[in-house]
Design an enzyme around this catalytic site. Structure first.
Site, mmCIF file in Angstrom:
data_model
loop_
_atom_site.group_PDB
_atom_site.id
_atom_site.type_symbol
_atom_site.label_atom_id
_atom_site.label_comp_id
_atom_site.label_asym_id
_atom_site.label_seq_id
_atom_site.Cartn_x
_atom_site.Cartn_y
_atom_site.Cartn_z
ATOM 1 N N ARG A 27 1.019 -1.334 0.284
ATOM 2 C CA ARG A 27 0.221 -0.312 -0.452
ATOM 3 C C ARG A 27 0.880 0.866 -0.312
ATOM 4 N NH1 ARG A 27 -5.300 -0.780 1.098
ATOM 5 N NH2 ARG A 27 -5.323 1.252 1.856
ATOM 6 N N TRP A 74 2.746 5.989 2.021
ATOM 7 C CA TRP A 74 2.226 6.274 0.879
ATOM 8 C C TRP A 74 2.682 8.281 0.756
ATOM 9 C CZ3 TRP A 74 -0.778 9.080 -3.262
ATOM 10 C CH2 TRP A 74 0.332 8.866 -4.688
ATOM 11 N N ASN A 100 -3.992 7.053 7.219
ATOM 12 C CA ASN A 100 -4.700 6.463 6.085
ATOM 13 C C ASN A 100 -5.564 8.109 5.140
ATOM 14 O OD1 ASN A 100 -5.543 3.707 4.637
ATOM 15 N ND2 ASN A 100 -4.429 5.771 3.277
ATOM 16 N N GLY A 101 -5.143 8.591 4.090
ATOM 17 C CA GLY A 101 -5.855 9.695 3.848
ATOM 18 C C GLY A 101 -4.907 11.173 2.995
ATOM 19 N N LYS A 489 2.279 -2.007 -17.989
ATOM 20 C CA LYS A 489 2.922 -2.613 -17.034
ATOM 21 C C LYS A 489 4.303 -2.453 -16.996
ATOM 22 C CE LYS A 489 0.498 -4.465 -15.127
ATOM 23 N NZ LYS A 489 -0.685 -4.058 -14.821
ATOM 24 N N GLU A 492 5.196 1.368 -15.288
ATOM 25 C CA GLU A 492 5.001 0.787 -13.464
ATOM 26 C C GLU A 492 6.473 0.413 -13.250
ATOM 27 O OE1 GLU A 492 0.332 0.018 -12.575
ATOM 28 O OE2 GLU A 492 1.373 -1.726 -13.442
ATOM 29 N N HIS A 508 -0.013 8.159 -37.554
ATOM 30 C CA HIS A 508 -0.089 9.970 -37.560
ATOM 31 C C HIS A 508 0.760 9.925 -36.427
ATOM 32 C CE1 HIS A 508 -3.347 9.365 -40.550
ATOM 33 N NE2 HIS A 508 -4.274 7.881 -39.919
ATOM 34 N N LYS A 607 -0.908 0.606 -4.484
ATOM 35 C CA LYS A 607 -1.745 -0.883 -5.148
ATOM 36 C C LYS A 607 -3.148 -0.141 -4.688
ATOM 37 C CE LYS A 607 -2.285 -5.299 -6.326
ATOM 38 N NZ LYS A 607 -2.520 -4.855 -7.274
HETATM 39 C C1 G6P Z 1 -3.125 2.294 -8.362
HETATM 40 C C2 G6P Z 1 -3.009 -0.121 -8.730
HETATM 41 C C3 G6P Z 1 -2.365 0.255 -10.599
HETATM 42 C C4 G6P Z 1 -4.335 0.015 -10.636
HETATM 43 C C5 G6P Z 1 -4.848 0.890 -10.337
HETATM 44 C C6 G6P Z 1 -6.741 0.854 -9.858
HETATM 45 O O1 G6P Z 1 -2.747 2.453 -9.458
HETATM 46 O O2 G6P Z 1 -1.110 0.917 -9.064
HETATM 47 O O3 G6P Z 1 -1.908 -1.462 -10.737
HETATM 48 O O4 G6P Z 1 -4.659 -0.812 -11.533
HETATM 49 O O5 G6P Z 1 -4.848 1.050 -8.888
HETATM 50 O O6 G6P Z 1 -6.766 0.232 -8.871
HETATM 51 P P1 G6P Z 1 -8.098 -0.769 -8.798
HETATM 52 O O7 G6P Z 1 -7.854 -1.516 -7.491
HETATM 53 O O8 G6P Z 1 -8.901 -0.224 -8.514
HETATM 54 O O9 G6P Z 1 -8.392 -1.522 -9.555
#
Ligand code: G6P
Length: 612
Positions: A27, A74, A100-101, A489, A492, A508, A607
C-alpha cells in the site's frame, strides 16, 4: 496508499505490527513507523525507506508493549522523510496517531492551531489532526474517544486512523471515512488494519468498519458508533475468506511472478459455477436480479482507474458487440468531475481490483445520486465498492499483492466475457456459437500453461531489448487495450517509457519515433484486421524498428518481418486479448528483473489508491 495496523491485547505488539506492516507494504513503502504503549509510557520508532529499514532499528531496540500502532506510508503531504513518517504525536507526546488519507482542510485547521501557539514538526496533514485532537482533549475535559470524535467532525477529507493516548492507556480509537479499516476480533485481543492480511495469522473473525464509523477498542471489548452522532452500531463479524498461503510468496522470487503463474487457475476460478456449457451461456448470480435493467439500459458507463480501466475498454468492445448497448469507458477521476449524461436508465459498471480506489468510489456515489444502477466488478470481497454498488460480480482471483496488477486484470476480463456471453445469447447469438465461446473460455487454463512454458523465450527477448529506452505496443479493436496494458506494465515496473497505440493510428504520430533502437510489440491475431496489422508491421520494419509479434498463428510473412515471435495458443479469436495479455506481463516482469528494479515495490506507486 498507506497501510495501517494496530494491536491491543496480551501479546507483545511489536512483532505483530512488524509482520502486519510487511503484509501491508504493497500500500506504500516511502517510510514506516510504529508507536508502542507500555507501563513506561509510549515510544515510537520511524524511518524513511521501506519496512526493512524500520525493521533494522526495531531489531536493535528493546521496545515492547501490549498496545501499538504501525504505519507504512505513501507520501501525500510532505516528502518521505523520517520526520514526516507516521506515527505522529501531539505536542505533549501523549497522543499518537497513524493515518491513511488526506485531511483536505488541514491548512485552515493548522492556521487556527498556530494562532493558539501550536508548533508543528512535520509537513503532514496528519500532525494537524493529532494536534487538533489534543487541543480538544486537553481543553474540553472530554474522554479521549469523544475528543477524537469532535475533532473528526471538524475534518474535511478522507481518513482511516488509529490513535491512542497515554492518559487512557487501555484503549485504541479507530475511525474510517474514505479509507478502509478492518477490525480483527481475537480472544481478549483485537487487531485493526487497512485490510485483513495482517489479521489472518491471528484470527479469521473480522468486522469491516463502514464509512463514518469509529471504534473504541480495549481488551474487554469494542464499541462501534457513528462519528456524526452517537448512534451505536451492532455489527456481525464475518470470516476472512482467503488463506495465509494466498498472501505469501511461496517459492516465487516475487509476488508478481507468483500472480502471473496463478492465472493457470484464476481465470477458471472466476468462471466457476458461472459458465453453462450445455446451453452456451453464463449465469451471474450477483447481478441476476438486475439483469433486465442492465439489458434495457440506454447506455452503460464503465468507470475505473489504471489497469482496471484497460479491462473496461475490452469490456466496451465486448458489450457493444454482444449486448448492443452503447458503452462509454471513463477514467473515474474524469467521470467524477465531467458532465456525464446519467439517468435512471443508465448503468454504471465500476471495475476495481481493490474495491477501494477513491476516484472509482466517488464516481459511483455521484452516479447513484442521478439514480443510475451501479454494478461492481471487484476482487476484494467486502470492499467499499463491492458494498456500495447495487449489485456486482466478484472476480475471485484471490489476493493480489504485486503492485502491478496481473491476475486481477485477466479475472476482470473474464467477468466481462461472461457478461458478453450472457447478453450475446439473449441478443441472437446461436447456441452453437455460445457453446464455442464457452468452451474456448473453459480451455483457457491449458493455453495459459502453454504461455508459461514459453517464459524462457520471453526472457530471451527481454535480454535482447534490455537497453531500449522506449517501447511501443500496438493492437487493434479489443487488442488495443491489451497494448495499453502491456505498455503500462512495462512503465510501472521497469521505468522504461512505453506507449500503447491503436496499430493503424501509429502512422499519425508515433511512427516518427521509430528507429533501430525502438522495440515495437504488435498484437497480431488472425482476425479481420490481420492483413492491416501486417502492413503496419511492415511500415515499422521499413523504418528499422525491432518487431516483437504476439500471434495465434505464424505465417511466412510474419516470420519474415518479425525479429521475435511470441506464440499464444488461441482456440477462439474473441479470447485472444485474454491470453495475449499474459506474455506481455512476463515481458515486463523479465525486463524489470534484468534491470534490477524492485518488481513488487515499484517506485512512487501504491496498490490501493485511496486518495482522489
Ligand atoms: C493503482 C494500482 C494499479 C491499479 C489502479 C486501480 O494505480 O497501482 O495497479 O490498476 O490503482 O486500482 P483498482 O484497485 O481500482 O483496480
Amino acid at each position: 496508499m498507506c497501510g495501517i495496523v494496530g494491536y491491543i491485547g496480551k501479546q507483545d505488539a511489536v512483532p505483530i505490527l512488524m509482520k502486519g506492516l510487511k503484509r501491508l507494504e504493497y500500500r506504500g513503502y516511502d517510510s514506516a513507523g510504529i508507536a508502542i504503549l507500555n507501563s513506561d509510557g509510549s515510544h515510537s520508532i520511524k524511518k524513511a525507506g521501506n519496512v526493512s529499514e524500520l525493521e533494522k532499528l526495531v531489531d536493535d531496540s528493546p521496545l515492547n508493549g501490549n498496545i501499538g500502532i504501525g504505519h507504512t506510508r505513501w507520501a501525500t503531504h510532505g516528502a518521505p522523510t523520517d520526520i514526516n513518517s507516521h506515527p505522529h504525536w501531539d505536542h505533549t507526546g501523549n497522543i499518537a496517531i497513524i493515518h491513511n488519507g488526506i485531511i483536505e482542510n488541514y491548512s485552515v485547521l493548522k492556521t487556527v492551531l498556530e494562532a493558539k501557539g501550536y508548533k508543528f514538526k512535520s509537513e503532514t496533514d496528519t500532525e494537524v489532526l493529532v494536534q487538533l485532537i489534543s487541543d480538544i482533549y486537553y481543553s474540553d475535559g472530554l474522554e479521549f474517544s469523544q475528543a477524537v470524535q469532535v475533532a473528526l467532525n471538524q475534518v474535511i477529507g478522507a481518513y482511516g486512523i488509529v490513535t491512542f493516548c497515554n492518559d487512557e492507556p487501555d484503549k485504541l480509537v479507530a475511525a474510517r471515512l474514505g479509507s478502509p479499516l478492518v477490525l480483527g476480533i481475537g480472544e481478549n485481543e483485537y487487531f485493526i488494519a487497512s485490510d485483513a492480511s495482517p489479521i489472518v495469522d491471528h484470527t479469521r473473525n473480522v468486522v469491516y468498519l463502514d464509512e463514518g464509523e469509529m471504534a473504541t477498542i480495549s481488551n474487554e471489548g469494542h464499541e462501534i458508533r457513528l462519528i456524526s452522532n452517537n448512534t451505536i452500531i451492532n455489527k456481525i463479524a464475518t470470516e476472512i475468506e482467503f488463506s495465509i498461503e494466498e498472501i505469501e510468496k511461496g517459492e516465487f522470487p516475487h509476488f508478481m511472478l507468483k500472480e502471473i503463474h496463478e492465472q493457470v487457475h484464476t481465470i477458471t476460478d472466476t468462471m466457476r459455477g458461472r459458465l453453462n456449457l450445455d446451453e452456451g451461456t453464463a449465469f451471474l448470480g450477483g447481478v441476476s436480479d438486475y439483469i433486465d435493467r442492465i439489458q434495457n439500459a440506454n447506455r452503460i458507463y464503465i468507470t475505473a482507474c489504471g489497469t482496471s480501466w484497460h479491462a473496461g475498454l475490452v469490456g466496451k468492445n465486448l458489450l457493444e458487440e454482444f449486448a448492443r448497448i452503447p458503452v462509454h469507458v471513463e477514467y473515474a477521476s474524469e467521470f467524477r468531475y465531467g458532465s456525464p449524461i446519467i439517468d435512471s436508465n443508465t448503468v454504471i459498471i465500476a471495475i476495481s481490483q481493490s474495491g477501494e480506489t477513491a476516484d472509482t468510489l466517488s464516481a459511483i456515489r455521484m452516479a447513484k445520486e442521478y439514480g443510475a444502477l451501479t454494478v461492481g466488478i471487484c476482487n476484494v470481497v467486502g470492499s467499499s465498492i463491492a458494498r456500495e454498488t447495487d449489485c456486482g460480480i466478484y472476480t475471485h482471483a484471490g489476493p493480489e499483492i504485486g503492485v502491478a496488477s496481473t491476475k486481477a486484470f485477466t479475472a476482470q476480463l473474464t467477468v466481462l466475457y461472461l457478461l458478453a456471453l450472457y447478453f450475446g445469447r439473449k441478443n441472437g447469438m446461436s447456441k452453437s456459437e455460445g457453446k464455442q465461446l464457452a468452451k474456448a473460455m473453459l480451455d483457457i487454463n491449458v493455453q495459459v500453461e502453454k504461455v508459461m512454458a514459453n517464459s524462457d523465450e520471453i526472457e530471451r527477448i527481454a535480454w535482447e531489448t534490455l537497453k531500449a529506452d522506449n517501447f511501443l505496443y500496438l493492437g487493434r479493436g479489443m487488442n488495443f487495450p491489451v497494448a495499453l496494458e502491456g505498455a503500462l506494465k512495462l512503465k510501472e515496473i521497469s521505468y522504461i517509457h512505453a506507449e500503447g497505440y491503436p496499430a493503424a493510428e501509429m502512422k499519425h504520430g508515433p511512427i516518427a519515433l521509430i528507429d533501430e533502437k525502438m522495440p515495437v510489440v504488435f498484437l497480431a491475431p488472425h482476425d479481420r484486421t490481420f492483413n492491416k496489422v501486417l502492413s503496419n508491421i511492415q511500415e515499422v520494419k521499413a523504418r528499422k524498428g525491432i518487431i516483437i509479434t504476439v500471434t495465434d498463428k505464424r505465417t511466412k510473412d510474419l516470420e519474415k518481418v518479425s525479429d521475435y515471435i511470441i506464440d499464444v495458443p488461441s482456440t477462439h479469436l474473441r479470447t485472444f486479448p485474454l491470453i495475449a495479455s499474459i506474455p506481455l506481463q512476463l515481458l515486463a516482469y523479465h525486463l524489470a528483473v534484468l534491470r534490477g528494479c524492485d518488481v513488487d515495490k515499484p517506485r512512487n506507486l501504491a496498490k490501493s489508491v485511496t486518495v482522489e
